[in-house]
Design a protein around this motif. Structure first.
Motif, PDB file in Angstrom:
ATOM      1  N   ARG A 126       0.854  -1.184   0.000  1.00 14.56           N
ATOM      2  CA  ARG A 126       0.000   0.000   0.000  1.00 14.56           C
ATOM      3  C   ARG A 126       0.894   1.239   0.000  1.00 14.56           C
ATOM      4  NH1 ARG A 126      -2.536   3.636   3.607  1.00 14.56           N
ATOM      5  NH2 ARG A 126      -4.760   3.968   3.215  1.00 14.56           N
ATOM      6  N   VAL A 127       0.520   2.229  -0.824  1.00 10.84           N
ATOM      7  CA  VAL A 127       1.302   3.470  -0.890  1.00 10.84           C
ATOM      8  C   VAL A 127       0.364   4.677  -0.830  1.00 10.84           C
ATOM      9  CG1 VAL A 127       3.192   2.430  -2.213  1.00 10.84           C
ATOM     10  CG2 VAL A 127       1.277   3.542  -3.417  1.00 10.84           C
ATOM     11  N   THR A 128       0.934   5.795  -0.453  1.00  8.69           N
ATOM     12  CA  THR A 128       0.190   7.056  -0.410  1.00  8.69           C
ATOM     13  C   THR A 128       0.930   8.103  -1.219  1.00  8.69           C
ATOM     14  OG1 THR A 128      -0.733   6.581   1.769  1.00  8.69           O
ATOM     15  CG2 THR A 128      -0.719   8.884   1.061  1.00  8.69           C
ATOM     16  N   LEU A 129       0.212   8.725  -2.140  1.00  6.29           N
ATOM     17  CA  LEU A 129       0.758   9.800  -2.955  1.00  6.29           C
ATOM     18  C   LEU A 129       0.153  11.100  -2.449  1.00  6.29           C
ATOM     19  CD1 LEU A 129       1.216   7.223  -4.612  1.00  6.29           C
ATOM     20  CD2 LEU A 129       0.552   8.495  -6.657  1.00  6.29           C
ATOM     21  N   ARG A 130       0.978  12.138  -2.392  1.00  5.68           N
ATOM     22  CA  ARG A 130       0.532  13.402  -1.817  1.00  5.68           C
ATOM     23  C   ARG A 130       0.575  14.513  -2.857  1.00  5.68           C
ATOM     24  NH1 ARG A 130       0.826  16.058   3.591  1.00  5.68           N
ATOM     25  NH2 ARG A 130       0.966  18.298   3.175  1.00  5.68           N
ATOM     26  N   CYS A 131      -0.408  15.409  -2.753  1.00  2.00           N
ATOM     27  CA  CYS A 131      -0.498  16.532  -3.695  1.00  2.00           C
ATOM     28  C   CYS A 131      -0.864  17.809  -2.945  1.00  2.00           C
ATOM     29  CB  CYS A 131      -1.569  16.236  -4.744  1.00  2.00           C
ATOM     30  SG  CYS A 131      -2.054  17.651  -5.747  1.00  2.00           S
ATOM     31  N   SER A 132      -0.150  18.874  -3.241  1.00  2.19           N
ATOM     32  CA  SER A 132      -0.521  20.203  -2.730  1.00  2.19           C
ATOM     33  C   SER A 132      -0.931  21.069  -3.905  1.00  2.19           C
ATOM     34  CB  SER A 132       0.642  20.845  -1.973  1.00  2.19           C
ATOM     35  OG  SER A 132       0.924  20.135  -0.799  1.00  2.19           O
ATOM     36  N   PRO A 133      -2.154  21.579  -3.913  1.00  3.13           N
ATOM     37  CA  PRO A 133      -2.636  22.386  -5.037  1.00  3.13           C
ATOM     38  C   PRO A 133      -1.995  23.769  -5.054  1.00  3.13           C
ATOM     39  CG  PRO A 133      -4.265  22.409  -3.288  1.00  3.13           C
ATOM     40  CD  PRO A 133      -3.171  21.472  -2.850  1.00  3.13           C
ATOM     41  N   ARG A 134      -2.219  24.484  -6.146  1.00  2.26           N
ATOM     42  CA  ARG A 134      -1.785  25.871  -6.231  1.00  2.26           C
ATOM     43  C   ARG A 134      -2.492  26.677  -5.153  1.00  2.26           C
ATOM     44  NH1 ARG A 134      -2.612  29.044 -11.280  1.00  2.26           N
ATOM     45  NH2 ARG A 134      -4.766  28.610 -10.665  1.00  2.26           N
ATOM     46  N   SER A 135      -1.823  27.704  -4.693  1.00  3.78           N
ATOM     47  CA  SER A 135      -2.425  28.570  -3.700  1.00  3.78           C
ATOM     48  C   SER A 135      -3.742  29.146  -4.236  1.00  3.78           C
ATOM     49  CB  SER A 135      -1.450  29.714  -3.384  1.00  3.78           C
ATOM     50  OG  SER A 135      -2.022  30.616  -2.468  1.00  3.78           O
ATOM     51  N   GLY A 136      -4.804  28.987  -3.478  1.00  7.82           N
ATOM     52  CA  GLY A 136      -6.102  29.523  -3.867  1.00  7.82           C
ATOM     53  C   GLY A 136      -6.992  28.556  -4.620  1.00  7.82           C
TER      54      GLY A 136
ATOM     55  N   LEU B 276      -6.499  21.666   2.148  1.00  4.62           N
ATOM     56  CA  LEU B 276      -6.725  21.453   0.715  1.00  4.62           C
ATOM     57  C   LEU B 276      -5.721  20.520   0.038  1.00  4.62           C
ATOM     58  CD1 LEU B 276      -7.844  25.042  -0.339  1.00  4.62           C
ATOM     59  CD2 LEU B 276      -9.273  23.070   0.237  1.00  4.62           C
ATOM     60  N   HIS B 277      -4.709  20.048   0.762  1.00  2.00           N
ATOM     61  CA  HIS B 277      -3.848  19.065   0.125  1.00  2.00           C
ATOM     62  C   HIS B 277      -4.631  17.753   0.002  1.00  2.00           C
ATOM     63  CE1 HIS B 277      -2.782  16.948   3.934  1.00  2.00           C
ATOM     64  NE2 HIS B 277      -2.353  15.982   3.126  1.00  2.00           N
ATOM     65  N   SER B 278      -4.188  16.913  -0.904  1.00  2.00           N
ATOM     66  CA  SER B 278      -4.906  15.674  -1.168  1.00  2.00           C
ATOM     67  C   SER B 278      -3.945  14.495  -1.132  1.00  2.00           C
ATOM     68  CB  SER B 278      -5.591  15.747  -2.535  1.00  2.00           C
ATOM     69  OG  SER B 278      -6.258  14.541  -2.844  1.00  2.00           O
ATOM     70  N   GLU B 279      -4.470  13.350  -0.811  1.00  2.00           N
ATOM     71  CA  GLU B 279      -3.700  12.118  -0.827  1.00  2.00           C
ATOM     72  C   GLU B 279      -4.468  11.064  -1.602  1.00  2.00           C
ATOM     73  OE1 GLU B 279      -1.373  12.711   3.447  1.00  2.00           O
ATOM     74  OE2 GLU B 279      -2.765  11.041   3.203  1.00  2.00           O
ATOM     75  N   LEU B 280      -3.718  10.317  -2.402  1.00  2.00           N
ATOM     76  CA  LEU B 280      -4.261   9.191  -3.152  1.00  2.00           C
ATOM     77  C   LEU B 280      -3.651   7.933  -2.565  1.00  2.00           C
ATOM     78  CD1 LEU B 280      -5.936   8.176  -5.631  1.00  2.00           C
ATOM     79  CD2 LEU B 280      -3.811   8.344  -6.960  1.00  2.00           C
ATOM     80  N   ASN B 281      -4.491   7.055  -2.064  1.00  2.00           N
ATOM     81  CA  ASN B 281      -4.034   5.813  -1.454  1.00  2.00           C
ATOM     82  C   ASN B 281      -4.281   4.654  -2.404  1.00  2.00           C
ATOM     83  OD1 ASN B 281      -3.468   6.901   1.330  1.00  2.00           O
ATOM     84  ND2 ASN B 281      -5.623   7.432   1.164  1.00  2.00           N
ATOM     85  N   LEU B 282      -3.235   3.901  -2.650  1.00  2.00           N
ATOM     86  CA  LEU B 282      -3.319   2.748  -3.537  1.00  2.00           C
ATOM     87  C   LEU B 282      -2.966   1.510  -2.719  1.00  2.00           C
ATOM     88  CD1 LEU B 282      -1.220   4.282  -6.485  1.00  2.00           C
ATOM     89  CD2 LEU B 282      -3.645   4.617  -6.013  1.00  2.00           C
ATOM     90  N   SER B 283      -3.869   0.538  -2.675  1.00  2.00           N
ATOM     91  CA  SER B 283      -3.615  -0.636  -1.845  1.00  2.00           C
ATOM     92  C   SER B 283      -3.652  -1.915  -2.682  1.00  2.00           C
ATOM     93  CB  SER B 283      -4.649  -0.722  -0.714  1.00  2.00           C
ATOM     94  OG  SER B 283      -5.945  -0.853  -1.249  1.00  2.00           O
ATOM     95  N   SER B 284      -3.185  -3.006  -2.066  1.00  2.00           N
ATOM     96  CA  SER B 284      -3.130  -4.309  -2.740  1.00  2.00           C
ATOM     97  C   SER B 284      -2.575  -4.153  -4.143  1.00  2.00           C
ATOM     98  CB  SER B 284      -4.524  -4.951  -2.790  1.00  2.00           C
ATOM     99  OG  SER B 284      -5.055  -5.094  -1.493  1.00  2.00           O
ATOM    100  N   LEU B 285      -1.439  -3.499  -4.219  1.00  2.00           N
ATOM    101  CA  LEU B 285      -0.887  -3.105  -5.520  1.00  2.00           C
ATOM    102  C   LEU B 285      -0.598  -4.291  -6.419  1.00  2.00           C
ATOM    103  CD1 LEU B 285       1.409  -0.192  -4.375  1.00  2.00           C
ATOM    104  CD2 LEU B 285      -0.519  -0.029  -5.954  1.00  2.00           C
ATOM    105  N   GLU B 286      -0.862  -4.091  -7.701  1.00  2.00           N
ATOM    106  CA  GLU B 286      -0.612  -5.085  -8.735  1.00  2.00           C
ATOM    107  C   GLU B 286       0.385  -4.499  -9.729  1.00  2.00           C
ATOM    108  OE1 GLU B 286      -4.407  -5.972 -10.405  1.00  2.00           O
ATOM    109  OE2 GLU B 286      -5.246  -6.694  -8.504  1.00  2.00           O
ATOM    110  N   LEU B 287       0.986  -5.392 -10.513  1.00  2.00           N
ATOM    111  CA  LEU B 287       1.964  -4.942 -11.508  1.00  2.00           C
ATOM    112  C   LEU B 287       1.358  -3.892 -12.435  1.00  2.00           C
ATOM    113  CD1 LEU B 287       3.639  -8.339 -12.501  1.00  2.00           C
ATOM    114  CD2 LEU B 287       4.515  -6.587 -10.946  1.00  2.00           C
ATOM    115  N   GLY B 288       0.091  -4.086 -12.767  1.00  2.00           N
ATOM    116  CA  GLY B 288      -0.585  -3.179 -13.691  1.00  2.00           C
ATOM    117  C   GLY B 288      -0.853  -1.788 -13.136  1.00  2.00           C
ATOM    118  N   ASP B 289      -0.600  -1.590 -11.867  1.00  2.00           N
ATOM    119  CA  ASP B 289      -0.785  -0.261 -11.274  1.00  2.00           C
ATOM    120  C   ASP B 289       0.419   0.633 -11.518  1.00  2.00           C
ATOM    121  OD1 ASP B 289      -2.309  -1.850  -8.402  1.00  2.00           O
ATOM    122  OD2 ASP B 289      -3.260  -1.067 -10.229  1.00  2.00           O
TER     123      ASP B 289
END
Lengths: 113, 115
Positions: B18-28, B72-85
């Motif tokens: 399982r991994v977590t990707l993080r994103c911070s949007p532009r100000s505003g 307002l930052h966002s995280e995308l969580n990907l679990s049970s990862l497969e090769l195709g991910d």
């Protein structure tokens, strides 16, 4: 189901020439059509966009031509330069529909000296 | 530089993890979008959040989830990862939820490799 079809897959143009990339869409609810430019290792960046109430939009060397009845739109790059070498994506979205972009498959453009 | 930041830049992990990707949007910017770019599927919309609420959903697998936090930052969580991910995952942001001229600005992406 591919809702936006893009061609060609790759394109080689001589410096100073005109690059033309074509896209066709199926969903008539689409009302916003942007073009994105992507360089290797970078995210896509908005180049130019058009709405279906106009048939053409020009910004510098970049022009979008839009044909609503044919459900087609195209990007023309005039006086193509080596710095234009990148991957170009057309896209479409529905205003008020969450703004999600449906992308074409991309065109790799190479401008040779 | 679009003003959208993503971390990490690269991620290598094994199947089933399982991994977590993080994103911070532009100000505003209040909207955050997640896209997946792969050789076989191209650029695909996954999910959109607007001011903390899920706004639109695309072809996002049930193994994937996302959220947008009060800052307002966002995280995308990907679990049970497969090769195709294995793919490039892009975050984009825009000012509003979607409307006339609401341009999406893309971050530099996170390259995920699943071994």
């Amino acid at each position: 189901q591919q809702q936006v079809k893009q061609s060609p897959q790759s394109l080689i143009v001589q410096k100073g020439g005109i690059s033309i990339i074509n896209c066709a869409y199926e969903n008539t609810a689409f009302d916003y059509f942007p073009w994105y430019q992507q360089f290797p290792g970078k995210g896509p960046a908005l180049l130019i966009a058009i709405r279906p109430d106009v048939s053409e939009k020009k910004e510098g060397r970049f022009t979008i031509s839009f044909n609503k009845s044919a459900k087609q739109f195209s990007l023309h790059i005039m006086d193509s330069q080596p710095g234009d070498s990148a991957t170009y994506f057309c896209a479409a979205s529905i205003t008020g529909g969450g703004n999600k972009l449906t992308f074409g498959t991309g065109t790799q453009l190479k401008v040779e000296l | 530089d679009s003003g959208v930041t993503q971390t990490p830049k690269h991620l290598i992990t094994a199947t089933g993890q399982r991994v977590t990707l993080r994103c911070s949007p532009r100000s505003g910017d209040l909207s955050v979008y997640w896209y997946q770019q792969s050789l076989d599927q191209g650029l695909q919309f996954l999910i959109q959040y607007y001011n903390g609420e899920e706004r639109a959903k695309g072809n996002i697998l049930e193994r994937f989830s996302a959220q947008q936090f009060p800052d307002l930052h966002s995280e995308l969580n990907l679990s049970s990862l497969e090769l195709g991910d294995s793919a490039l995952y892009f975050c984009a942001s825009s000012v509003a939820a979607g409307g006339n001229g609401d341009t999406q600005y893309f971050g530099p992406g996170t390259r995920l490799t699943v071994l």
